[in-house]
Design an enzyme around this catalytic site. Structure first.
Site, PDB file in Angstrom:
ATOM      1  CG  ASP A  35     -13.432 139.483 -45.324  1.00 58.08           C
ATOM      2  OD1 ASP A  35     -12.684 139.623 -46.307  1.00 58.08           O
ATOM      3  OD2 ASP A  35     -14.346 140.308 -45.037  1.00 58.08           O
ATOM      4  CB  ILE A  36     -14.394 142.808 -41.152  1.00 57.55           C
ATOM      5  CG1 ILE A  36     -14.985 143.405 -39.889  1.00 57.55           C
ATOM      6  CG2 ILE A  36     -14.699 143.657 -42.376  1.00 57.55           C
ATOM      7  CD1 ILE A  36     -14.370 144.744 -39.499  1.00 57.55           C
ATOM      8  CG  ASN A  97     -10.438 140.436 -55.881  1.00 60.07           C
ATOM      9  OD1 ASN A  97     -10.765 139.713 -56.811  1.00 60.07           O
ATOM     10  ND2 ASN A  97     -11.143 140.507 -54.761  1.00 60.07           N
ATOM     11  CD  GLU A 105     -14.082 146.504 -51.661  1.00 64.00           C
ATOM     12  OE1 GLU A 105     -14.012 146.393 -50.422  1.00 64.00           O
ATOM     13  OE2 GLU A 105     -15.071 146.189 -52.328  1.00 64.00           O
ATOM     14  CB  VAL A 106      -7.638 146.204 -48.639  1.00 63.35           C
ATOM     15  CG1 VAL A 106      -6.507 146.532 -47.674  1.00 63.35           C
ATOM     16  CG2 VAL A 106      -8.996 146.370 -47.961  1.00 63.35           C
ATOM     17  CG  HIS A 110      -6.287 140.973 -49.536  1.00 62.18           C
ATOM     18  ND1 HIS A 110      -5.939 142.232 -49.952  1.00 62.18           N
ATOM     19  CD2 HIS A 110      -7.555 140.779 -49.975  1.00 62.18           C
ATOM     20  CE1 HIS A 110      -6.952 142.782 -50.607  1.00 62.18           C
ATOM     21  NE2 HIS A 110      -7.942 141.923 -50.644  1.00 62.18           N
ATOM     22  CG  HIS A 112     -10.666 137.190 -50.563  1.00 60.91           C
ATOM     23  ND1 HIS A 112     -11.556 137.935 -49.820  1.00 60.91           N
ATOM     24  CD2 HIS A 112     -10.028 138.089 -51.354  1.00 60.91           C
ATOM     25  CE1 HIS A 112     -11.453 139.219 -50.147  1.00 60.91           C
ATOM     26  NE2 HIS A 112     -10.535 139.335 -51.082  1.00 60.91           N
TER      27      HIS A 112
HETATM   28  P1  AMP Z   1     -10.624 143.039 -51.804  1.00 65.16           P
HETATM   29  O1  AMP Z   1     -11.860 143.528 -52.488  1.00 65.16           O
HETATM   30  O2  AMP Z   1     -10.063 141.795 -52.447  1.00 65.16           O
HETATM   31  O3  AMP Z   1      -9.593 144.132 -51.644  1.00 65.16           O
HETATM   32  O4  AMP Z   1     -11.081 142.556 -50.369  1.00 65.16           O
HETATM   33  C1  AMP Z   1     -10.913 143.309 -49.203  1.00 65.16           C
HETATM   34  C2  AMP Z   1     -11.526 142.510 -48.072  1.00 65.16           C
HETATM   35  O5  AMP Z   1     -11.071 143.050 -46.844  1.00 65.16           O
HETATM   36  C3  AMP Z   1     -13.060 142.536 -48.027  1.00 65.16           C
HETATM   37  O6  AMP Z   1     -13.550 141.188 -48.118  1.00 65.16           O
HETATM   38  C4  AMP Z   1     -13.369 143.171 -46.662  1.00 65.16           C
HETATM   39  O7  AMP Z   1     -14.511 142.621 -46.039  1.00 65.16           O
HETATM   40  C5  AMP Z   1     -12.090 142.889 -45.901  1.00 65.16           C
HETATM   41  N1  AMP Z   1     -11.808 143.817 -44.787  1.00 65.16           N
HETATM   42  C6  AMP Z   1     -11.804 145.175 -44.807  1.00 65.16           C
HETATM   43  N2  AMP Z   1     -11.471 145.660 -43.606  1.00 65.16           N
HETATM   44  C7  AMP Z   1     -11.228 144.599 -42.800  1.00 65.16           C
HETATM   45  C8  AMP Z   1     -10.835 144.439 -41.437  1.00 65.16           C
HETATM   46  N3  AMP Z   1     -10.624 145.499 -40.637  1.00 65.16           N
HETATM   47  N4  AMP Z   1     -10.683 143.185 -40.949  1.00 65.16           N
HETATM   48  C9  AMP Z   1     -10.915 142.109 -41.729  1.00 65.16           C
HETATM   49  N5  AMP Z   1     -11.277 142.191 -43.030  1.00 65.16           N
HETATM   50  C10 AMP Z   1     -11.434 143.404 -43.555  1.00 65.16           C
END
Ligand code: AMP
Length: 125
Positions: A35-36, A97, A105-106, A110, A112
């Site tokens: 994770d970034i 999530n 968010e994404v 995914h 974690h």
């Molecule tokens: P969520 O809130 O479950 O959608 O988590 C999205 C996760 O993606 C967050 O923990 C971010 O830090 C992670 N994230 C966003 N962009 C990147 C990226 N380019 N590379 C790795 N992790 C990312």
């Protein structure tokens, strides 16, 4: 249509090789990368390579091979990082999530994998 996949999401771009990632493990149908913005010393994301918005979409539409591969990829990261509690590791937490309540968010499925410190209570509020 219940699952409207946005091909411009950041993980779709990672899968297409348009932006870099710090790969931990790759299988036929899944990719694991750091994770970034890590929330713990170990913070790895595992995603399916297929275009799935969330867990519900994945379970409804993915093949048994993809679902099995995703489960094995998660376990593969746990093993690679030495986290398995039964094998002397310190354990870990999986978080997935979905939607508004889950604050996803994404919009690409995914999970974690978090470890490396005591993670505290499951929910802060
Ligand atoms: P969520 O809130 O479950 O959608 O988590 C999205 C996760 O993606 C967050 O923990 C971010 O830090 C992670 N994230 C966003 N962009 C990147 C990226 N380019 N590379 C790795 N992790 C990312």
């Amino acid at each position: 249509m219940p699952y409207d996949y946005d091909p411009q999401n950041v993980f779709a771009k990672i899968l297409r090789g348009e932006i870099p990632n710090d790969t931990v493990l790759e299988t036929a149908h899944s990719l694991a990368f750091n994770d970034i913005g890590p929330q713990a010393p170990v913070h790895v994301l595992v995603i399916p390579k297929g275009a799935y918005v969330n867990w519900d979409h994945f379970v409804a539409a993915a093949s048994a091979e993809e679902v099995g591969d995703f489960a094995k990829a998660i376990h593969g990261v746990v093993e690679a990082k030495g986290l398995e509690p039964g094998a002397g590791g310190q354990g870990y937490r999986l978080i997935m999530n979905a939607g508004e309540a889950g604050l996803q968010e994404v919009p690409h499925l995914h999970v974690h994998i978090l470890s490396g410190r005591k993670l505290g209570r499951m929910l802060a509020d």
